[in-house]
Design an enzyme around this catalytic site. Sequence first.
Site, PDB file in Angstrom:
ATOM      1  N   ASP A 270      28.847  39.104  43.681  1.00 49.99           N
ATOM      2  CA  ASP A 270      30.057  38.500  43.141  1.00 49.99           C
ATOM      3  C   ASP A 270      29.930  36.993  43.375  1.00 49.99           C
ATOM      4  O   ASP A 270      29.088  36.538  44.159  1.00 49.99           O
ATOM      5  CB  ASP A 270      31.326  39.086  43.789  1.00 49.99           C
TER       6      ASP A 270
HETATM    7  C1  BGC Z   1      35.300  38.119  40.313  1.00 51.08           C
HETATM    8  C2  BGC Z   1      34.341  38.921  39.465  1.00 51.08           C
HETATM    9  C3  BGC Z   1      33.937  38.112  38.269  1.00 51.08           C
HETATM   10  C4  BGC Z   1      33.308  36.827  38.739  1.00 51.08           C
HETATM   11  C5  BGC Z   1      32.839  35.921  37.622  1.00 51.08           C
HETATM   12  C6  BGC Z   1      34.759  36.749  40.637  1.00 51.08           C
HETATM   13  O1  BGC Z   1      35.748  35.950  41.181  1.00 51.08           O
HETATM   14  O2  BGC Z   1      35.603  38.825  41.489  1.00 51.08           O
HETATM   15  O3  BGC Z   1      34.962  40.114  39.050  1.00 51.08           O
HETATM   16  O4  BGC Z   1      33.077  38.847  37.457  1.00 51.08           O
HETATM   17  O5  BGC Z   1      34.270  36.100  39.493  1.00 51.08           O
HETATM   18  O6  BGC Z   1      33.892  35.360  36.945  1.00 51.08           O
END
Ligand code: BGC
Length: 730
Positions: A270
């Site tokens: 993540d």
């Molecule tokens: C989120 C993810 C997301 C990623 C990219 C993170 O803050 O938890 O679900 O895919 O950002 O935007």
Amino acid sequence: MIHSLKNYFLLGMLALPFLFLACEGPTAPVEEATEKAPDIEAAIDSLMSQLTLEEKVHMIHASSAFTSGGVERLGIPELIMSDGPHGVRHEHGRDWVKDEGVRDSSTYLPVGTALAATWNRDLGYAFGSVLGSEANYRGKDIILGPGLNIIRSPLNGRNFEYLTEDPYLNAEMTVGYIKGVQDQGVAACAKHFVANNLEYEREQVNVEMGDRALYEIYLPGFKAAVQEGGVYTVMAAYNKFRGDYCAHSEYLLDGILKTEFGFDGAVISDWNAVKNTMEAVNAGIDLEMGSDLPMLAMGPPDYGKFHMGDTVVTLVNNGTVDVALVDKKVRRLLRTMYRINAFGEREPGAYNTPEHQRIARQIADEAIVLLKNDGMLPLEQSATKTLAVVGANATRKHAGAGGSSQVKAFYEVTPLDGLQNLLGEGTAVSYAEGYTVSREGGSDADLIAAAVAQVKDADAAIYVGGWIHGFTDEWNDNAYDAEATDKESMELPFGQDELIEALLAANPNTVIVLMGGGPIDMRKWQGKAKSIVQAWYPGMEGGNALADILFGNLNPSGKLPMTFPVKLEDSPAHKLAVTGFESLEQNYTDGIFVGYRYFDSYEVAPAFAFGHGLSYTSFGYDNLTITKEDGTVTVSVDVTNTGDVKGAEVVQVYVKDDEANLERPAKELKAFQKIKLEPGASQSLTFELDEDAFSYYDDKQNKWVLEPGTFTILVGSSSRDIRQEGQFTW
Ligand code: BGC
């Protein structure tokens, strides 16, 4: 323009001898995806022998906000990613600056909870195909979805992105989603692995749970994503699990995901979830993504400084890190690229087509849940000369908010739009906001008085309220159903309770429509409302679907994918867990008793049960038969539409272990089928259950165990509306 970057890298690729592999990938059946194709492995070997250490390390961390590092010299493209999970997110440029003037609107699909509420596997696939097709059109390689975290508490701000509280429904809906995406030549990314069930301090919180809860509740969606969906990528969650960050967890990534489940694709972190070089290099994380937002204010980040960046080169060169650890990661990234044909030309995807909009509409049609109906619905169009619509959600657009799942919708039909589209000039539709969307604000006597005046004498009155994503589209100003924040309570915000009570007193026939990702506390007025509808965030066509359901052109068939508790304190995550919700140590002492597994076992009455959803017709269940032969239990039942209109029913099959060495839930969903029936028509349904349906995870022996004895099969219309039951002995 969107494709330019990729084309740039493709130029270098043209001279390569393994271009014949271009035909692999998008057209290959997904079932075969997890089997390593020998020609792909040979091509990977060839590339590995040509890559320098610096190039390999460049590939295992971000090179911009949504891309991995490519190697131009060898024609290895960057992997281009986009959120997910219910539409392809707008363009960010390379460093989070909105790209103005690019064509980046997209089909705004109903959110995850809405998709799950359809209980229609085919719609899971259709949903995925729309996403995959639009991602492909926009030059994306990976769509960051589906969101598979279990809905454990009503307060989690991201529940709307996820599917359900039930591991079986989670698995069944996700497999179609993944296949739908990947059949379009784009990788899906199952996220967030694992136990990211709240947003509070999500980058620090440590989750503890027993193996039984892990295997029975939190893992099955991911296991199905890997083994049945053939998912090409998985995202490691922010939180810690048993003391280790998920992105550093050898136990989770190498042990469970890669070894036990056999996942051979790439694990992506993540965004900013990697915190330490050595732990990440040693664990099964293959790609470090993220971008330090405070750093961005000072200019584009230096991606080489990422934990899995230049330091790794130094550590390999000085002998601290074995290059084989880096190679393993690079191989997985290359494998993902071959699977999505990143080295070749893909079949082009499509963008905002009428077919995509039709699918968004069909999902909304089947997602909306009729929670309560004392004969009020459907409304009759010809008798409705005046309609009063009240509530800020009747006109509010939701696509652009909620955090990373935000979508720049091509269009969004609000409930008021939908009602006006349907009713045309024959009905005078009035609108009153009723409340102000403001964090500080409570109820407003003037707004309530104006709304009451409208509903009082109208032929029909519809209230559209509930949760919202946020106050604006800005990241830091999200609230309620939103990323990086949790709800403070299950109570309706903005003084809506008072307004609803006033509306129902003025016009007891007022229909209550609730939007949002999950339950609200309805105690103040549930008994007084004659009809209550759960509309979720139903996507760009949601307003049209809602109008057709309220006026009976469509028969509702959505079923709750989660229990709606009467009050927050009833929810097992709050009642059974020993640590408070706002604690950095989250001990899931509720164990396997998540959702209806708790409510039904502990005999706590919910406001609305898991699997519940009414119809304008009725269904009869007869002739349950249960036979067991070898390792298969066959359950048959006849279902008849006993009412006057055609409708759809979700026939749900639950299993109860009558006697076991461990405490088992009162029932567990193990099969379901959605069927459509004309009035008077019947259908015989047959379900085959193998031993998995009757086994539990024994955390003393560390394995699934089927304990011989009697089991009860319960077949019904919801977890609390069981129509037929019978026993058999294993
Ligand atoms: C989120 C993810 C997301 C990623 C990219 C993170 O803050 O938890 O679900 O895919 O950002 O935007």
